[in-house]
Design a protein around this motif. Sequence first.
Motif, PDB file in Angstrom:
ATOM      1  N   ASN A   5      32.287 -45.284  82.651  1.00  0.00           N
ATOM      2  CA  ASN A   5      33.259 -45.622  84.152  1.00  0.00           C
ATOM      3  C   ASN A   5      32.277 -45.558  85.154  1.00  0.00           C
ATOM      4  N   GLY A   6      31.235 -44.768  85.305  1.00  0.00           N
ATOM      5  CA  GLY A   6      30.523 -44.708  86.569  1.00  0.00           C
ATOM      6  C   GLY A   6      29.734 -46.159  86.594  1.00  0.00           C
ATOM      7  N   TYR A   7      29.284 -46.849  85.409  1.00  0.00           N
ATOM      8  CA  TYR A   7      28.628 -47.814  85.488  1.00  0.00           C
ATOM      9  C   TYR A   7      29.641 -49.103  85.999  1.00  0.00           C
ATOM     10  N   TYR A   8      30.779 -48.923  85.382  1.00  0.00           N
ATOM     11  CA  TYR A   8      31.866 -49.882  85.943  1.00  0.00           C
ATOM     12  C   TYR A   8      32.341 -50.046  87.289  1.00  0.00           C
ATOM     13  N   GLN A   9      32.577 -48.599  87.630  1.00  0.00           N
ATOM     14  CA  GLN A   9      32.662 -48.585  89.306  1.00  0.00           C
ATOM     15  C   GLN A   9      31.788 -49.240  90.124  1.00  0.00           C
ATOM     16  N   TYR A  10      30.446 -49.007  89.854  1.00  0.00           N
ATOM     17  CA  TYR A  10      29.582 -49.588  90.524  1.00  0.00           C
ATOM     18  C   TYR A  10      29.346 -50.838  90.517  1.00  0.00           C
ATOM     19  N   PHE A  11      29.741 -51.680  89.239  1.00  0.00           N
ATOM     20  CA  PHE A  11      29.450 -53.041  88.953  1.00  0.00           C
ATOM     21  C   PHE A  11      30.841 -53.863  89.982  1.00  0.00           C
ATOM     22  N   GLN A  12      31.828 -52.739  89.983  1.00  0.00           N
ATOM     23  CA  GLN A  12      32.841 -53.574  90.646  1.00  0.00           C
ATOM     24  C   GLN A  12      32.675 -53.688  92.072  1.00  0.00           C
ATOM     25  N   LEU A  13      31.725 -52.930  92.680  1.00  0.00           N
ATOM     26  CA  LEU A  13      31.304 -53.343  93.989  1.00  0.00           C
ATOM     27  C   LEU A  13      31.071 -54.722  94.408  1.00  0.00           C
ATOM     28  N   ALA A  14      30.678 -55.435  93.456  1.00  0.00           N
ATOM     29  CA  ALA A  14      30.499 -56.933  93.854  1.00  0.00           C
ATOM     30  C   ALA A  14      31.472 -57.985  93.745  1.00  0.00           C
ATOM     31  N   GLU A  15      32.823 -57.030  93.420  1.00  0.00           N
ATOM     32  CA  GLU A  15      34.363 -57.575  93.613  1.00  0.00           C
ATOM     33  C   GLU A  15      34.506 -59.033  92.748  1.00  0.00           C
ATOM     34  N   SER A  16      33.535 -59.370  91.796  1.00  0.00           N
ATOM     35  CA  SER A  16      33.941 -60.277  90.721  1.00  0.00           C
ATOM     36  C   SER A  16      33.557 -59.912  89.137  1.00  0.00           C
ATOM     37  N   PRO A  17      34.275 -60.144  88.255  1.00  0.00           N
ATOM     38  CA  PRO A  17      33.781 -59.595  86.858  1.00  0.00           C
ATOM     39  C   PRO A  17      32.597 -60.712  86.438  1.00  0.00           C
ATOM     40  N   VAL A  18      32.386 -61.664  87.098  1.00  0.00           N
ATOM     41  CA  VAL A  18      31.539 -62.774  86.400  1.00  0.00           C
ATOM     42  C   VAL A  18      30.307 -62.725  87.364  1.00  0.00           C
ATOM     43  N   VAL A  19      29.207 -62.738  86.687  1.00  0.00           N
ATOM     44  CA  VAL A  19      27.751 -62.685  87.162  1.00  0.00           C
ATOM     45  C   VAL A  19      26.875 -63.650  86.854  1.00  0.00           C
ATOM     46  N   THR A  20      26.030 -64.049  87.571  1.00  0.00           N
ATOM     47  CA  THR A  20      24.922 -65.008  87.313  1.00  0.00           C
ATOM     48  C   THR A  20      23.475 -64.227  86.678  1.00  0.00           C
ATOM     49  N   LEU A  21      23.214 -64.103  85.394  1.00  0.00           N
ATOM     50  CA  LEU A  21      22.123 -63.242  84.913  1.00  0.00           C
ATOM     51  C   LEU A  21      21.059 -63.598  85.534  1.00  0.00           C
ATOM     52  N   LYS A  22      20.254 -62.495  86.263  1.00  0.00           N
ATOM     53  CA  LYS A  22      18.859 -62.621  86.608  1.00  0.00           C
ATOM     54  C   LYS A  22      17.749 -62.539  85.593  1.00  0.00           C
ATOM     55  N   ASN A  23      18.232 -61.945  84.413  1.00  0.00           N
ATOM     56  CA  ASN A  23      17.158 -61.959  83.119  1.00  0.00           C
ATOM     57  C   ASN A  23      17.963 -62.374  82.132  1.00  0.00           C
ATOM     58  N   PRO A  24      18.533 -63.447  81.998  1.00  0.00           N
ATOM     59  CA  PRO A  24      19.138 -64.061  80.899  1.00  0.00           C
ATOM     60  C   PRO A  24      18.772 -63.818  79.456  1.00  0.00           C
ATOM     61  N   GLU A  25      17.518 -63.930  79.302  1.00  0.00           N
ATOM     62  CA  GLU A  25      16.986 -64.020  77.902  1.00  0.00           C
ATOM     63  C   GLU A  25      16.810 -62.473  77.613  1.00  0.00           C
ATOM     64  N   THR A  26      16.641 -61.672  78.538  1.00  0.00           N
ATOM     65  CA  THR A  26      16.336 -60.249  77.888  1.00  0.00           C
ATOM     66  C   THR A  26      17.788 -59.735  77.651  1.00  0.00           C
ATOM     67  N   VAL A  27      18.858 -60.180  78.499  1.00  0.00           N
ATOM     68  CA  VAL A  27      20.075 -59.599  77.980  1.00  0.00           C
ATOM     69  C   VAL A  27      20.752 -60.446  76.675  1.00  0.00           C
ATOM     70  N   LYS A  28      20.441 -61.688  76.498  1.00  0.00           N
ATOM     71  CA  LYS A  28      20.631 -62.106  75.091  1.00  0.00           C
ATOM     72  C   LYS A  28      20.090 -61.428  74.056  1.00  0.00           C
ATOM     73  N   SER A  29      18.617 -61.091  74.139  1.00  0.00           N
ATOM     74  CA  SER A  29      17.799 -60.542  73.100  1.00  0.00           C
ATOM     75  C   SER A  29      18.281 -59.028  72.982  1.00  0.00           C
ATOM     76  N   THR A  30      18.956 -58.236  73.842  1.00  0.00           N
ATOM     77  CA  THR A  30      19.467 -57.164  73.702  1.00  0.00           C
ATOM     78  C   THR A  30      20.667 -57.366  72.929  1.00  0.00           C
ATOM     79  N   LEU A  31      21.570 -58.190  73.205  1.00  0.00           N
ATOM     80  CA  LEU A  31      22.621 -58.360  72.298  1.00  0.00           C
ATOM     81  C   LEU A  31      22.382 -58.610  70.896  1.00  0.00           C
TER      82      LEU A  31
END
Length: 291
Positions: free
Chosen positions: A114-140
Motif C-alpha cells: 500500500n505504501g508503494y501504491y500510494q507513492y505511485f499515485q502521486l503521479a495521478e495516472s495509472p499509466v507510465v512510460t517505462l524508463k527502463n523497459p527491458e529491465t522491467v520485462k526481464s524482471t517479469l
Amino acid sequence: MAYYREHAAHNWTEDSVRLIVSPSQFAKTSFFYVEEAGYFRTQPGYFTEREQLNSFLIVVTHSGTGFLTFKGKKYMLKKNEAFFIHCMEYQYYETDETDLWEFSWVHLNGAAINGYYQYFQLAESPVVTLKNPETVKSTLQQLLQLHRKFNPFSEPLSSKLLTDLLTEFLYSANDPQTAGAYVPDTMKAIMRYLEHHFNEPVSLDRLAELFNISKYHLAKEFKKYSGLTPNEFLISCRITYAKNSLKYTNQPVADIAEEAGIPNVSHFINLFKQREGSTPLAFRKNWQRPK
C-alpha cells in the motif's frame, strides 16, 4: 456490500502463459508475493472487466495497442507503456482489434504494498512510460521462471524481484520535479514552518490562513511534493526531535513528549512505537552507551 466480479474473453494465443501461484502464509505476512503472472499475445475480442479483487496488477506492453479504463478515464497503451492498479477499483482493459496487444503481467500483493501504491499515485495516472523497459520485462520473465520450478528460495527471491519491479514503477512515474528536485516556494515555506514550529499546535486551517492558500489545495500539493500529509510531516518532525533527546539526554520521557509538542505521554509513546517499533525507553537503552 460490493462483491468480487469478473467478466472476460480469454482470447489469447496458444504460446501465451498464465501461472497461478499459492503463496505460503509466511510469504503473505513477510514478503511481496505473486498471486498470478503471465505473458499474453492477444487475439481479437480479448478483454477483462473486474472489480472488488483485493490484489494489485502490473501490466507491461511489449507491442500492439491496449486500452485501460480506470477511475472513469480511458488510457491507450503502446510499446513500453505500463499500468499499476489496485483491483478493488473497477477496471476494464482490452486489445485493439487490429493492432493486437502483447503484454506481460503480474498480480501481486504484500504487507508493504500500500505504501508503494500510494507513492505511485502521486503521479495521478495509472499509466507510465517505462524508463527502463527491458529491465522491467526481464524482471517479469524471471518471476515466471522462478514460479515454474518452485524451491525453498522462490518466495524470498520473488519478493526481491517484486521490490525491484515496484521501484522501477515509482522511478518511471515520478519525474525529478515531482520527486523533489523542484518544490514550489510555498510548499518549501510550509515545510520549514513545520520544522521550526513542530512543538506548537498546528492545524490545516492555521497553515491555510498563514500561507493564504486553500486548505484542500494545500493538503493535495503538500503530499504531492513531500510524500506526506502535513500532519504526517509534523509528527515526523516531533518524533525526530524526541529521538535526538532520547539519544543524547537523560530527560524523562514525559518532558521530552511535551517539548516535542505531544503533551499526552501515553499518546506520545503509542506514536513513537508505531513509527520506530519500540517504546521510547527501549529506544534510549539501545542507543545510549553504558557509562
